[in-house]
Design a protein around this motif. Structure first.
Motif, PDB file in Angstrom:
ATOM      1  N   GLU A 128       0.844  -1.199   0.000  1.00 14.69           N
ATOM      2  CA  GLU A 128       0.000   0.000   0.000  1.00 14.69           C
ATOM      3  C   GLU A 128       0.881   1.253   0.000  1.00 14.69           C
ATOM      4  OE1 GLU A 128      -2.699   0.009   3.290  1.00 14.69           O
ATOM      5  OE2 GLU A 128      -3.794  -1.737   2.533  1.00 14.69           O
ATOM      6  N   PRO A 129       0.509   2.254  -0.776  1.00 13.69           N
ATOM      7  CA  PRO A 129       1.298   3.487  -0.772  1.00 13.69           C
ATOM      8  C   PRO A 129       1.295   4.119   0.622  1.00 13.69           C
ATOM      9  CG  PRO A 129      -0.169   3.438  -2.657  1.00 13.69           C
ATOM     10  CD  PRO A 129      -0.565   2.299  -1.768  1.00 13.69           C
ATOM     11  N   PRO A 130       2.427   4.657   1.034  1.00 12.88           N
ATOM     12  CA  PRO A 130       2.475   5.338   2.334  1.00 12.88           C
ATOM     13  C   PRO A 130       1.690   6.647   2.275  1.00 12.88           C
ATOM     14  CG  PRO A 130       4.533   5.635   1.164  1.00 12.88           C
ATOM     15  CD  PRO A 130       3.701   4.687   0.341  1.00 12.88           C
ATOM     16  N   ALA A 131       1.364   7.193   3.410  1.00 15.85           N
ATOM     17  CA  ALA A 131       0.612   8.447   3.462  1.00 15.85           C
ATOM     18  C   ALA A 131       1.414   9.600   2.856  1.00 15.85           C
ATOM     19  CB  ALA A 131       0.239   8.765   4.906  1.00 15.85           C
ATOM     20  N   HIS A 132       2.710   9.584   3.043  1.00 21.26           N
ATOM     21  CA  HIS A 132       3.590  10.591   2.434  1.00 21.26           C
ATOM     22  C   HIS A 132       4.956   9.952   2.197  1.00 21.26           C
ATOM     23  CE1 HIS A 132       4.812  10.866   6.628  1.00 21.26           C
ATOM     24  NE2 HIS A 132       5.956  11.367   6.194  1.00 21.26           N
ATOM     25  N   GLY A 133       5.746  10.567   1.364  1.00 22.96           N
ATOM     26  CA  GLY A 133       7.082  10.059   1.098  1.00 22.96           C
ATOM     27  C   GLY A 133       7.053   8.750   0.335  1.00 22.96           C
ATOM     28  N   GLU A 134       7.916   7.826   0.762  1.00 26.03           N
ATOM     29  CA  GLU A 134       7.992   6.547   0.073  1.00 26.03           C
ATOM     30  C   GLU A 134       8.403   5.437   1.022  1.00 26.03           C
ATOM     31  OE1 GLU A 134      10.526   8.052  -2.968  1.00 26.03           O
ATOM     32  OE2 GLU A 134      12.330   7.350  -1.979  1.00 26.03           O
ATOM     33  N   ARG A 135       7.987   4.256   0.658  1.00 25.39           N
ATOM     34  CA  ARG A 135       8.386   3.048   1.368  1.00 25.39           C
ATOM     35  C   ARG A 135       9.352   2.299   0.457  1.00 25.39           C
ATOM     36  NH1 ARG A 135       3.700   0.716   2.042  1.00 25.39           N
ATOM     37  NH2 ARG A 135       3.416   1.833   3.988  1.00 25.39           N
ATOM     38  N   ILE A 136      10.522   2.006   0.985  1.00 23.61           N
ATOM     39  CA  ILE A 136      11.498   1.219   0.249  1.00 23.61           C
ATOM     40  C   ILE A 136      11.506  -0.177   0.853  1.00 23.61           C
ATOM     41  CG2 ILE A 136      13.933   0.918  -0.331  1.00 23.61           C
ATOM     42  CD1 ILE A 136      14.229   3.959  -0.289  1.00 23.61           C
ATOM     43  N   ILE A 137      11.213  -1.149   0.015  1.00 27.74           N
ATOM     44  CA  ILE A 137      11.242  -2.548   0.434  1.00 27.74           C
ATOM     45  C   ILE A 137      12.522  -3.144  -0.143  1.00 27.74           C
ATOM     46  CG2 ILE A 137      10.083  -4.780   0.345  1.00 27.74           C
ATOM     47  CD1 ILE A 137       7.460  -3.150  -0.125  1.00 27.74           C
ATOM     48  N   ALA A 138      13.426  -3.509   0.746  1.00 27.82           N
ATOM     49  CA  ALA A 138      14.717  -4.073   0.335  1.00 27.82           C
ATOM     50  C   ALA A 138      14.640  -5.585   0.473  1.00 27.82           C
ATOM     51  CB  ALA A 138      15.831  -3.502   1.195  1.00 27.82           C
ATOM     52  N   LEU A 139      14.628  -6.263  -0.658  1.00 25.22           N
ATOM     53  CA  LEU A 139      14.582  -7.723  -0.683  1.00 25.22           C
ATOM     54  C   LEU A 139      16.007  -8.250  -0.719  1.00 25.22           C
ATOM     55  CD1 LEU A 139      11.786  -7.425  -3.170  1.00 25.22           C
ATOM     56  CD2 LEU A 139      11.513  -8.886  -1.180  1.00 25.22           C
ATOM     57  N   TRP A 140      16.290  -9.195   0.164  1.00 21.96           N
ATOM     58  CA  TRP A 140      17.640  -9.717   0.282  1.00 21.96           C
ATOM     59  C   TRP A 140      17.589 -11.198   0.652  1.00 21.96           C
ATOM     60  CZ3 TRP A 140      20.046 -11.386   4.918  1.00 21.96           C
ATOM     61  CH2 TRP A 140      19.266 -11.243   6.069  1.00 21.96           C
ATOM     62  N   ALA A 141      18.757 -11.842   0.630  1.00 20.03           N
ATOM     63  CA  ALA A 141      18.841 -13.258   0.973  1.00 20.03           C
ATOM     64  C   ALA A 141      20.155 -13.523   1.703  1.00 20.03           C
ATOM     65  CB  ALA A 141      18.758 -14.127  -0.284  1.00 20.03           C
ATOM     66  N   LEU A 142      20.159 -14.556   2.502  1.00 26.00           N
ATOM     67  CA  LEU A 142      21.345 -14.919   3.268  1.00 26.00           C
ATOM     68  C   LEU A 142      22.549 -15.215   2.367  1.00 26.00           C
ATOM     69  CD1 LEU A 142      19.722 -17.207   5.987  1.00 26.00           C
ATOM     70  CD2 LEU A 142      20.829 -14.982   6.373  1.00 26.00           C
ATOM     71  N   ASP A 143      22.303 -15.794   1.200  1.00 22.63           N
ATOM     72  CA  ASP A 143      23.407 -16.183   0.309  1.00 22.63           C
ATOM     73  C   ASP A 143      23.730 -15.132  -0.756  1.00 22.63           C
ATOM     74  OD1 ASP A 143      21.185 -16.448  -1.313  1.00 22.63           O
ATOM     75  OD2 ASP A 143      21.635 -18.492  -1.953  1.00 22.63           O
ATOM     76  N   CYS A 144      23.279 -13.926  -0.568  1.00 26.62           N
ATOM     77  CA  CYS A 144      23.448 -12.855  -1.558  1.00 26.62           C
ATOM     78  C   CYS A 144      24.687 -12.017  -1.240  1.00 26.62           C
ATOM     79  CB  CYS A 144      22.194 -11.979  -1.557  1.00 26.62           C
ATOM     80  SG  CYS A 144      22.346 -10.463  -2.508  1.00 26.62           S
ATOM     81  N   ALA A 145      25.627 -11.983  -2.173  1.00 27.05           N
ATOM     82  CA  ALA A 145      26.880 -11.253  -1.969  1.00 27.05           C
ATOM     83  C   ALA A 145      26.703  -9.730  -1.994  1.00 27.05           C
ATOM     84  CB  ALA A 145      27.889 -11.662  -3.036  1.00 27.05           C
TER      85      ALA A 145
END
Length: 152
Positions: A34-51
């Motif tokens: 859902e869009p935030p009320a103001h500004g932006e939401r950054i969703i950082a997708l990562w993994a344990l095996d990611c360099a």
């Protein structure tokens, strides 16, 4: 001192869940997107095996710290919640455990990948930016300074 003790007990649950790992199931994704009320939401997708994930997460944390009133940073590991102890230890080691953290909690991670971003193939690192106006941006791979600038 006696007055502060009850206040401390009231604050403990909020402090405990501020950076604690939470499960992310398919039915949670719509709320996350859902869009935030103001500004932006950054969703950082990562993994344990990611360099490249650790440098990306740290760059995003610096960006968020420079713009705390405009940017909400949420970390989502594509690893399963059953690896919670390992995930939490890694987050702590990266000094990223103070941010909202989610881990996949579905038997089919591809389903969550698709729900998060139908144009995403599941590679990490991945950044999703959701702006208050409803617009979105997705970037895969190690972030360049130019890409970081576009995020805000």
């Amino acid at each position: 001192m006696k007055r502060l003790l009850p206040l401390l007990f009231l604050l403990l649950p909020a402090l405990a869940c501020a950076g604690s790992l939470q499960p992310l199931a398919a039915n949670d994704v719509a709320t996350l997107l859902e869009p935030p009320a103001h500004g932006e939401r950054i969703i950082a997708l990562w993994a344990l095996d990611c360099a490249y994930c650790e440098p990306n997460l740290q760059a995003l944390a610096r960006l968020r710290d420079q713009h705390p009133d405009e940017i909400e940073l949420v970390l989502v590991t594509t690893d399963g919640i059953e690896q919670a102890a390992t995930i939490e230890a890694r987050l702590h080691g990266m000094k990223m455990d103070g941010y909202p953290n989610r881990a996949y909690a579905e038997a089919s991670p591809e389903r969550i990948n698709f729900l998060l971003d139908p144009h995403w193939g599941g590679e990490t690192p991945r950044v999703l930016v959701i702006r208050a106006d409803g617009s979105r941006l997705g970037i895969s791979g190690a972030l360049t300074p130019a890409q970081l600038e576009k995020l805000r």
